[in-house]
Design an enzyme around this catalytic site. Structure first.
Site, PDB file in Angstrom:
ATOM      1  N   ASP A 369       0.857  -1.177   0.000  1.00  0.00           N
ATOM      2  CA  ASP A 369       0.000   0.000   0.000  1.00  0.00           C
ATOM      3  C   ASP A 369       0.900   1.236   0.000  1.00  0.00           C
ATOM      4  O   ASP A 369       2.077   1.153   0.348  1.00  0.00           O
ATOM      5  CB  ASP A 369      -0.880  -0.028   1.256  1.00  0.00           C
ATOM      6  CG  ASP A 369      -1.952   1.045   1.240  1.00  0.00           C
ATOM      7  OD1 ASP A 369      -2.325   1.487   0.147  1.00  0.00           O
ATOM      8  OD2 ASP A 369      -2.403   1.444   2.323  1.00  0.00           O
ATOM      9  N   LYS A 502      -8.362  31.061   0.109  1.00  0.00           N
ATOM     10  CA  LYS A 502      -7.613  29.967  -0.522  1.00  0.00           C
ATOM     11  C   LYS A 502      -8.609  28.980  -1.109  1.00  0.00           C
ATOM     12  O   LYS A 502      -9.771  28.927  -0.700  1.00  0.00           O
ATOM     13  CB  LYS A 502      -6.696  29.263   0.483  1.00  0.00           C
ATOM     14  CG  LYS A 502      -7.366  28.342   1.481  1.00  0.00           C
ATOM     15  CD  LYS A 502      -6.304  27.524   2.236  1.00  0.00           C
ATOM     16  CE  LYS A 502      -6.924  26.477   3.141  1.00  0.00           C
ATOM     17  NZ  LYS A 502      -7.408  26.989   4.414  1.00  0.00           N
TER      18      LYS A 502
END
Length: 764
Positions: A369, A502
């Site tokens: 993973d 943002k």
């Protein structure tokens, strides 16, 4: 597809049919879930489920459906009684040979008692020793292997207790196992989702799907659909958690039929193959049994021919057979593996199944993973774009940020937006800890920005406290920006409010009319937009998450101190702002991983990345840790270099490959085998739990001894099927730990290599 039904008891007529049906069910579970409830129009969904979104089901209708379909719960698999498992451990494999030796010793002792005046007790003592060895090692193995029931217990612990449901037009809290198809359920931040839901209303809702998809960041929910249910924003999945916001959804799948339920059934229904050491012991038993019986019978025939008394001849034969039984082997193997397991535990590898020690030493392929194993499992600021220049930030595990100069006015403005337009906060009482080690309340991206601001600028919380927020608009999937307005401290000469924003870079750029470059504010011309796009593409091409930042100083005459800002009406400008820069973030690789991958390659061990993350991000991490070597190209790289269409490139020319889960879904076994054969370096991205399992089975078809790492529920089928499953001790879910054979206490890929080195002597 609308209503889930329990299988009728008469479906299974006998053992053979049950086995065939079980095999068919397992094959069905390995396929991608086939559903359309998340893409059909809501009106059609209501008709199919016979429900009303405003009033919900009636109590009588709910009772009828519950009686027909059964409770909303995971069905435990048929478990073997503990006493049967104990008997199997006592009589399995090499133990059977030792039992045979013990019985022959007792028979020999009985014959001696019957025939001799002064019998010798050697056979009795040897028989007792053999029986004792078998009993003790059998007890040890029994407690080591009793884990399949624990896997289902781990799944059960993920099920919520209660659900807020709409019935007869009224809200009521009921037990989650009483939910039925078509129920209208209300959920909010902090809740655990009680069934698979099609969202019909959302309010700033984010869910944590990490246990199901491997995505570390909370995922926003909306009414948008996607053909793949795991990527569909209008789906909320059973047993996942709501991080923030609220929503209303309709139950479309329950219990065993949910996405999580399918994974649970797949995990508990899988059978692990024999370990290499078990195969070797079985082969050895066959040889030693053949030799012992052959020698015993041969000497029996010879003794009869030579005229020895039959009683002495039989005792002689028993002695020869028992003498060939290596009664100390089972205890020796157990002790050796136990000692190695203790050494591995000191190096952060906790072994649950002793045979896994030897299996790890025999490993030829590691399917790893990405998040948390190859990487640090924390978003980190990696690059900044300001003053028309891309600057690299420090992403090491003990980063200090000392190399970044803060003299630039653009960087100062960028850091101000980073600190103020941020809802993350440091938890109290951590001032003595390094910034990197401090715990933060907030999502992964805002945490990364806050830590970056603190490392680079310092005293960010004090700065934020002095610039009090008077208005905030949280990020949502519609606007794709976050905005806040702040007052200046009383001691500052300029008392005008600061608006900071943002969000998605393209959305931020659209709201800006100027850009701050080298201390000067310049018009946002087409040339600057092109430079922005070039930087955006460069950062995005590195597999990094990019955010744009801007600010604006509100005129003091229009917005004096004490002005009442309204976040809903937005009685302030949200366009004509000043662009200050871009920041990109990534979950960076662990520092020890590249060396560990190089060691694997030199030892002949193949490392394959299998992740649920985006292909671009997965490829970038694979290249940085050496899973894709420098100079090795994928098909896409070759096509880009030659400036031709991807379809014109011969796939076998590429040594490396990045395979998308969407493409993998359409491949048959032969095509997957071809990928594994013809590409030496492979990354599988956007994979589902079923696809991870299929990849493991494909590697095993090639004759590989496969180790699989994982931390989420989505990894548990592959962990169970692998020759050795390796779960993460820190970030791993309980389900993954129960399905695995070994646990990495530090979640570090490099510890696997250490474990392999420890396990190799046992496999020689």
């Amino acid at each position: 597809m609308g209503v889930d039904k329990k299988p009728h008891p008469n479906d299974v007529k006998n053992g053979t049919k049950a086995k065939t049906k079980g095999q068919k069910d397992m094959e069905d579970l390995k396929q991608e879930v086939d559903m359309d409830e998340h893409v059909i129009p809501l009106e059609e969904l209501y008709r199919r489920l016979q429900t009303d979104p405003r009033n919900g089901l009636s109590n009588n209708e709910a009772k009828e459906r519950l009686a027909r379909d059964g409770p909303n719960a995971l069905t435990p698999p048929k478990s073997t009684p503990a006493w049967v498992k104990f008997i199997q451990e006592m009589t399995g494999g090499f133990s059977l040979l030792l039992w045979a030796g013990a019985i022959l010793c007792f028979i020999g002792y009985g014959i001696e008692i019957a025939s001799a005046t002064y019998p010798v007790y050697d056979n009795l003592y040897l028989g007792c020793v053999l029986a004792g060895v078998v009993f003790l090692t059998g007890c040890f193995s029994f407690f080591q292997r009793a884990k399949s029931d624990a896997i289902m217990d781990s799944f059960k612990s993920m099920v919520p207790q209660y659900a807020l449901v709409l019935r007869n037009g009224e809200k009521s809290s009921i037990m989650a196992d009483q939910l039925v198809m078509g129920d209208v359920v209300e959920i909010k931040g902090g809740d655990r989702i009680p069934a698979d839901l099609r969202m019909i209303e959302v309010k700033g809702m984010k869910v944590d799907n990490s246990s199901l998809t491997g995505e570390s960041e909370p995922q926003s929910r909306s009414l948008e659909s996607h053909p793949n249910p795991l990527e569909s924003k209008n789906m909320a999945f059973f047993s996942t958690n709501i991080v923030e916001g609220a929503g209303i959804g309709v139950v479309i799948r329950r219990g065993d039929n949910t996405i999580m339920g399918r994974i649970a059934r797949l995990t508990t229904g899988l059978e692990s193959g024999e370990t290499p050491i078990a195969k070797e012991i079985h082969h050895f038993i066959f040889l030693i049994t053949f030799v012992a019986v052959f020698l015993g019978v041969s000497f029996l025939i010879v003794c009869f021919v030579l005229g020895y008394p039959w009683l002495n001849t039989i005792i002689f034969m028993i002695g020869i057979i028992v003498a060939n039984v290596p009664e100390g082997l089972l205890a020796t193997v157990t002790v050796c593996l136990t000692l190695t397991a203790k050494r591995m535990a000191k190096k952060n590898c906790l072994v649950k199944n002793l045979e896994a020690v030897e299996t790890l030493g025999s490993t030829s392929t590691i399917c790893s993973d990405k998040t948390g194993t190859l990487t640090q499992n924390r978003m980190t600021v990696s690059h900044l774009w300001f003053d028309n220049d891309i600057v690299t930030a420090d992403t090491s595990e003990n980063r200090t940020g000392g190399d970044l100069s803060t003299t630039s006015e653009a960087l100062q403005s960028l850091l101000r937006v980073v600190v103020l337009c941020n809802r993350a906060v440091f938890k109290a009482g951590q001032d003595a800890l390094p910034v990197v080690k401090r715990e933060v309340s907030g999502d992964a991206s805002e945490t990364a920005l806050l830590k970056f601001g603190e490392i680079t600028w310092q005293k960010t919380m004090d700065y934020r406290a002095r610039h009090h927020a008077v208005c905030e608009i949280p990020f949502n999937s519609t606007n794709k920006f976050q905005l806040s307005i702040h007052e200046r401290p009383p001691e500052e000469k300029d008392q005008s409010h600061i608006l900071v924003m943002k969000g998605a870079p393209e959305r931020i750029l659209d709201r800006c009319s100027t850009i701050l470059v080298n201390g000067a504010e310049e018009p946002m011309t087409e040339e600057w937009k092109q430079r922005f796009n070039d930087a955006y593409l460069d950062l995005g091409g590195m597999g990094e998450r990019v955010l744009g930042f801007c600010d604006y100083f509100l005129p003091l005459d229009k917005y004096p101190r004490g002005f009442k800002f309204d976040g809903e009406e937005m009685n302030f400008p949200t366009s004509g702002l000043r662009f200050v820069g871009l920041i990109s973030m990534i979950d960076p690789p662990r520092s020890a991983v590249p060396d560990a991958v190089a060691k694997c390659r030199s030892a002949g061990i193949r490392v394959i990345m299998v992740t649920g993350d985006h292909p671009i991000t997965a490829k970038a991490i694979a290249q940085s840790v050496g899973i894709i070597s420098a100079g090795n190209e994928t098909v896409e790289d070759i096509a880009q270099r030659l400036n031709i269409d991807v379809n014109r490139v011969n796939p076998r020319q590429a040594k490396a490959a990045v395979i998308h889960g969407g493409d993998l879904k359409d491949m048959n076994s032969q095509e997957i085998d071809d990928i594994l054969i013809h590409h030496s370096e492979i990354v599988f991205a956007r994979t589902s739990p079923q696809q991870k399992l299929i990849i493991v089975e494909a590697c095993q078809r090639q004759g590989a001894i496969v180790a699989v790492t994982g931390d989420g529920v989505n990894d548990s089928p592959a962990l169970k099927k692998a020759d050795i499953g390796i779960a993460m001790g820190i970030s791993g879910s309980d389900v993954s730990k129960q399905a695995a054979d070994m646990i990495l206490l530090d979640d570090n890929f490099a510890s696997i290599v250490t474990g392999v080195e420890e396990g190799v002597p046992n496999s020689v």
